[in-house]
Design a protein around this motif. Structure first.
Motif, PDB file in Angstrom:
ATOM      1  N   GLU A 137       0.830  -1.208   0.000  1.00  0.00           N
ATOM      2  CA  GLU A 137       0.000   0.000   0.000  1.00  0.00           C
ATOM      3  C   GLU A 137       0.865   1.259   0.000  1.00  0.00           C
ATOM      4  O   GLU A 137       0.553   2.241  -0.677  1.00  0.00           O
ATOM      5  N   GLY A 172       0.879   3.985  -3.050  1.00  0.00           N
ATOM      6  CA  GLY A 172       0.648   5.378  -2.698  1.00  0.00           C
ATOM      7  C   GLY A 172       1.755   6.285  -3.194  1.00  0.00           C
ATOM      8  O   GLY A 172       1.501   7.411  -3.638  1.00  0.00           O
ATOM      9  N   THR A 187      -3.838   4.439   0.900  1.00  0.00           N
ATOM     10  CA  THR A 187      -4.039   3.408  -0.114  1.00  0.00           C
ATOM     11  C   THR A 187      -4.426   2.106   0.570  1.00  0.00           C
ATOM     12  O   THR A 187      -3.845   1.728   1.596  1.00  0.00           O
ATOM     13  N   ALA A 201      -6.843   4.382  -3.765  1.00  0.00           N
ATOM     14  CA  ALA A 201      -6.065   5.445  -3.141  1.00  0.00           C
ATOM     15  C   ALA A 201      -6.965   6.666  -3.029  1.00  0.00           C
ATOM     16  O   ALA A 201      -7.658   7.019  -3.988  1.00  0.00           O
TER      17      ALA A 201
END
Length: 382
Positions: free
Chosen positions: A65, A69, A81, A220
């Protein structure tokens, strides 16, 4: 990493992709830690801390994540995210977490073929669904009073493009949220959050991971409250990525810039070759200077994607063409290192002609791929 947001914003795409989401280096530890397989974690005393239960969080997701991001919103620390089990899980999380009975949502009428199923479910829950094509910013005509605008640009499979900034400004002026499906563009081709969108949503199954061996999706977003609702939806439905899939995705992102640049350049070359063929009609690729979408695409995209679409005269001709290809697999999906193509009407969900071909250009040598496509066109002629 220790870089400041300003440093990250100045980093080139290749450097960012290679280093995205990596933890601080620890002596004798791998650069990218392996997947963490855990349904639960040691949790004595109060239930506090980052990892409580495997449906809520996982250290492997956290790194992925963070990586996504950094690609979607480099240099920003106000973007969250979340990864999901598939692109449709990510799409559903935004739609069903943000909409309530009585709300109105605007969807593209020429978008991903599963959207009609989504429409039926939303309407069953009392949500009004309006649709309009992507091209010509036609969604503006049905935006009045909507709670959420869903944009797919470039659209799949027709490759139309809308002016995202213009649609975002109009939606925000009346208090509507905006989500952009960024699957086809990837974060290296387009950054919807920088164009003003509230959510950037994508299927990581496609070019983001690029090897055709992972199902993944992500959202996101810039608004903490809205993203909290998306996170809650993920928890409720359990639409979570497995740690192995998340680790494979993170590993694959390291080559994203290399793959994207090769595939996009070859896609343009394939499109240029197809322009010369009299049996080809309806050719679309946003990177072509004379494509109807090129002017708008050039204002908001840095790369134009790996998908080329075109139409052959009949269903039979299209099927003969696909059979004659040697370097291009007849398969669905797109974005992989191995080229694929398919006749989209076989699925029944896309409003396209019977001979419509969606081709995903892979990482093969451009000369070999173009020769294969032209030879297949010759052999498929009656």
């Amino acid at each position: 990493m220790s870089d400041t947001p300003e440093d990250q914003a100045r980093t080139g795409d290749g450097t960012r992709a290679v280093r995205a989401g990596l933890p601080e280096p620890v002596k004798h530890e791998p650069t990218l830690p392996g997947p963490v397989f855990a349904a639960h974690f040691h949790l004595p005393g109060e239930a506090t801390g980052p990892y409580l239960y495997g449906r809520d969080e996982n250290p492997t997701w956290t790194l992925l994540e963070r990586a996504i991001g950094e690609l979607e919103a480099p240099g920003r620390d106000d973007v969250e995210t979340l990864v999901f089990a598939s692109g449709m899980a990510a799409i559903s999380s935004v739609l069903f977490s943000q909409l309530r009975a009585g709300d109105a949502v605007v969807l593209p009428s020429d978008g991903y073929q599963v959207l009609p199923l989504v429409r039926a479910q939303l309407e069953a829950y009392g949500v009004e669904v309006r649709t309009a094509p992507t091209g010509g910013d036609a969604q503006l005509e049905v935006l009045d009073g909507a709670r959420l605008l869903w944009i797919e640009s470039p659209s799949n499979p027709g490759l139309d493009v809308c002016d995202i900034r213009r649609l975002v400004a109009a939606a925000h002026a009346q208090g509507a949220l905006v989500a952009v499906d960024n699957t086809l563009a990837t974060p290296l081709g387009q950054r919807p959050l920088e164009l003003g969108a509230d959510f950037s949503v994508a299927s990581g199954t496609k070019q983001l991971t690029g090897h055709g061996d992972v199902l993944l999706g992500y959202v996101a977003g810039r608004d903490a409250e809205a993203m909290a609702a998306v996170r809650r939806w993920r928890k409720i439905v359990g639409a979570i990525s497995g740690p192995m899939e998340a680790w494979l995705a993170h590993r694959s992102i390291a080559t994203l810039q290399l793959r994207v640049d090769r595939q996009n350049a070859t896609a343009l070359a394939v499109a240029e070759a197809l322009k010369q063929r009299p049996e080809v009609s309806g050719l679309r690729y946003p990177g072509l200077p004379d494509d109807p979408a090129h002017k708008t695409a050039a204002q908001q995209m840095r790369r134009y994607g790996c998908v080329v679409s075109f139409t052959l005269p009949t269903r039979a001709r299209a099927e003969r063409f696909l059979t004659a290809l040697r370097l291009v697999e007849d398969a669905t999906s797109f974005g992989g290192v191995r080229s694929t193509a398919e006749r989209r009407r076989r699925w029944g969900g896309d409003p396209v002609p019977e001979g419509f071909i969606r081709m995903s250009v892979g990482a093969e040598d451009p000369e070999d791929l173009i020769a294969d496509v032209l030879r297949a066109l010759d052999e498929s002629a009656e």
